[in-house]
Design an enzyme around this catalytic site. Structure first.
Site, PDB file in Angstrom:
ATOM      1  N   HIS A 123      -1.264  11.589  -2.122  1.00  0.00           N
ATOM      2  CA  HIS A 123      -2.537  11.132  -1.563  1.00  0.00           C
ATOM      3  C   HIS A 123      -3.464  12.281  -1.216  1.00  0.00           C
ATOM      4  O   HIS A 123      -4.663  12.233  -1.490  1.00  0.00           O
ATOM      5  CB  HIS A 123      -2.274  10.274  -0.318  1.00  0.00           C
ATOM      6  CG  HIS A 123      -3.511   9.704   0.295  1.00  0.00           C
ATOM      7  ND1 HIS A 123      -4.312  10.412   1.158  1.00  0.00           N
ATOM      8  CD2 HIS A 123      -4.106   8.496   0.150  1.00  0.00           C
ATOM      9  CE1 HIS A 123      -5.340   9.653   1.532  1.00  0.00           C
ATOM     10  NE2 HIS A 123      -5.243   8.487   0.927  1.00  0.00           N
ATOM     11  N   GLU A 152      -3.952   4.086  -8.284  1.00  0.00           N
ATOM     12  CA  GLU A 152      -5.184   4.713  -7.800  1.00  0.00           C
ATOM     13  C   GLU A 152      -5.251   6.137  -8.329  1.00  0.00           C
ATOM     14  O   GLU A 152      -4.418   6.991  -8.003  1.00  0.00           O
ATOM     15  CB  GLU A 152      -5.269   4.722  -6.267  1.00  0.00           C
ATOM     16  CG  GLU A 152      -6.629   5.305  -5.877  1.00  0.00           C
ATOM     17  CD  GLU A 152      -6.875   5.492  -4.394  1.00  0.00           C
ATOM     18  OE1 GLU A 152      -6.218   4.834  -3.560  1.00  0.00           O
ATOM     19  OE2 GLU A 152      -7.747   6.330  -4.073  1.00  0.00           O
ATOM     20  N   HIS A 169       0.826  -1.207   0.000  1.00  0.00           N
ATOM     21  CA  HIS A 169       0.000   0.000   0.000  1.00  0.00           C
ATOM     22  C   HIS A 169       0.861   1.258   0.000  1.00  0.00           C
ATOM     23  O   HIS A 169       1.784   1.380   0.816  1.00  0.00           O
ATOM     24  CB  HIS A 169      -0.891  -0.026   1.253  1.00  0.00           C
ATOM     25  CG  HIS A 169      -1.893   1.067   1.333  1.00  0.00           C
ATOM     26  ND1 HIS A 169      -2.139   1.765   2.490  1.00  0.00           N
ATOM     27  CD2 HIS A 169      -2.736   1.593   0.398  1.00  0.00           C
ATOM     28  CE1 HIS A 169      -3.088   2.657   2.277  1.00  0.00           C
ATOM     29  NE2 HIS A 169      -3.464   2.574   1.016  1.00  0.00           N
ATOM     30  N   GLU A 222       0.569  -0.514  -4.833  1.00  0.00           N
ATOM     31  CA  GLU A 222      -0.499   0.470  -5.031  1.00  0.00           C
ATOM     32  C   GLU A 222       0.074   1.840  -4.717  1.00  0.00           C
ATOM     33  O   GLU A 222       0.860   1.985  -3.768  1.00  0.00           O
ATOM     34  CB  GLU A 222      -1.674   0.168  -4.075  1.00  0.00           C
ATOM     35  CG  GLU A 222      -2.883   1.079  -4.228  1.00  0.00           C
ATOM     36  CD  GLU A 222      -2.912   2.318  -3.335  1.00  0.00           C
ATOM     37  OE1 GLU A 222      -3.835   3.124  -3.461  1.00  0.00           O
ATOM     38  OE2 GLU A 222      -1.978   2.505  -2.508  1.00  0.00           O
ATOM     39  N   ASP A 238      -0.971   6.394  -5.247  1.00  0.00           N
ATOM     40  CA  ASP A 238      -2.012   7.378  -5.567  1.00  0.00           C
ATOM     41  C   ASP A 238      -1.460   8.420  -6.534  1.00  0.00           C
ATOM     42  O   ASP A 238      -0.346   8.917  -6.334  1.00  0.00           O
ATOM     43  CB  ASP A 238      -2.455   8.090  -4.274  1.00  0.00           C
ATOM     44  CG  ASP A 238      -2.874   7.108  -3.210  1.00  0.00           C
ATOM     45  OD1 ASP A 238      -3.874   6.410  -3.415  1.00  0.00           O
ATOM     46  OD2 ASP A 238      -2.178   7.022  -2.169  1.00  0.00           O
TER      47      ASP A 238
HETATM   48  O1  G3P Z   1      -6.474   1.621  -3.117  1.00  0.00           O
HETATM   49  C1  G3P Z   1      -6.772   1.290  -1.830  1.00  0.00           C
HETATM   50  C2  G3P Z   1      -6.484   2.390  -0.853  1.00  0.00           C
HETATM   51  O2  G3P Z   1      -5.281   2.999  -1.182  1.00  0.00           O
HETATM   52  C3  G3P Z   1      -7.579   3.403  -0.779  1.00  0.00           C
HETATM   53  O3  G3P Z   1      -7.410   4.302   0.252  1.00  0.00           O
HETATM   54  O4  G3P Z   1      -6.864   6.478   1.175  1.00  0.00           O
HETATM   55  O5  G3P Z   1      -5.128   4.731   1.107  1.00  0.00           O
HETATM   56  O6  G3P Z   1      -5.854   5.823  -0.981  1.00  0.00           O
HETATM   57  P1  G3P Z   1      -6.258   5.387   0.374  1.00  0.00           P
HETATM   58 MG    MG Z   2      -4.648   4.668  -2.396  1.00  0.00          MG
END
Ligand code: G3P
Ligand code: MG
Length: 247
Positions: free
Chosen positions: A55, A115, A13, A40, A42
């Site tokens: 993020h 994302e 993450h 993953e 952002d």
């Molecule tokens: O993609 C899953 C997760 O990353 C979504 O929440 O806030 O960590 O981007 P966040």
């Molecule tokens: Mg995310």
């Protein structure tokens, strides 16, 4: 329906989970060092339309300042320190562009869950730009990333520009019309907060032929349960612990 499925079961993450400053190249290096070939992160647009890893729409948490990301150019963001907040070992770690992260992942054979994280009001343009650039950069033999977003409009824009790159809709809680939304997006998966997911919902999503992805799972017992329910994969902050147990 199931384009490019399945995808990796356990995904780091924000690059390196809890072990490195989120959404930086240092985080990607950290994930890789822990054996993760699935990540993953952002992506948000800077003022000049260049996608960067970020993020939060407002600076202040991971990068000092109070400006909104859409008011800053990528050149301005790229010299900002996204590492100091995390610890002295990361002082000066810059905000990377999506291109830099993409190249790092390509070079090290890391699968990406990109994302799409639009700032408010920039949903469609963010989806379009990220999809167009991804399509342009993708090598012929490269596995495409999986796009995900909480923004239906961003995913729809990505679909219009690059329909062959798979999409997953992110939700905090499964909405009653989840299937209609996935159909409209021709999405391959639903991504949800594992805390709100029920076994019944998991079965329904799997029975309908969709991938089911959870965020953010940091507990091994919970991870076992989710896999038993039919969950295909999840992202984790505990890349030091979960990866070892399940990969
Ligand atoms: O993609 C899953 C997760 O990353 C979504 O929440 O806030 O960590 O981007 P966040
Ligand atoms: Mg995310």
């Amino acid at each position: 329906m199931a384009l490019n499925w399945p995808f990796p079961r356990i995904v780091a993450h924000r690059g390196g989970g809890l072990l490195a400053p989120e959404n930086t190249l240092a985080a990607l290096r950290c994930g890789l060092a822990h054996g993760f070939h699935a990540v993953e992160f952002d992506v948000m647009l800077a003022h000049d339309g260049v996608p960067v890893l970020m993020h939060d729409e407002q600076l202040g948490r991971t990068v000092a300042g109070s400006a909104a990301v859409p008011t800053l150019t990528s050149a301005e963001l790229m010299v900002m320190d996204a590492g100091s907040w995390f610890g002295p070992a990361f002082v000066g770690e810059p905000v990377p562009t999506y291109r830099q992260a993409f190249e790092f992942c390509r070079q090290h054979d890391i699968w990406m869950n990109v994302e799409i994280k639009p700032a408010a009001g920039f949903e469609q343009i963010t989806g379009s730009v990220v999809a167009a650039l991804t399509q342009e950069w993708l090598g012929r033999d490269q596995r495409p990333p999986l796009f995900s977003s909480f923004s239906f409009d961003a995913l729809m824009a990505a679909k219009d520009v690059a329909p062959a790159i798979p999409r997953g809709l992110l939700v905090n809680k499964i909405p009653p019309d989840w299937e209609a939304r996935l159909q409209a997006l021709t999405a391959v998966a639903l991504h949800t907060d594992h805390k709100t997911l029920t076994v019944k919902q998991a079965q329904a999503i799997k029975s309908a032929g969709y991938g089911l992805f959870c965020f953010t799972v940091n507990d091994a017992v919970r991870a076992h349960d989710l896999f038993r329910w039919g969950v295909d994969g999840f992202c984790t902050d505990r890349i030091d612990m979960i990866g070892v147990l399940f990969n």
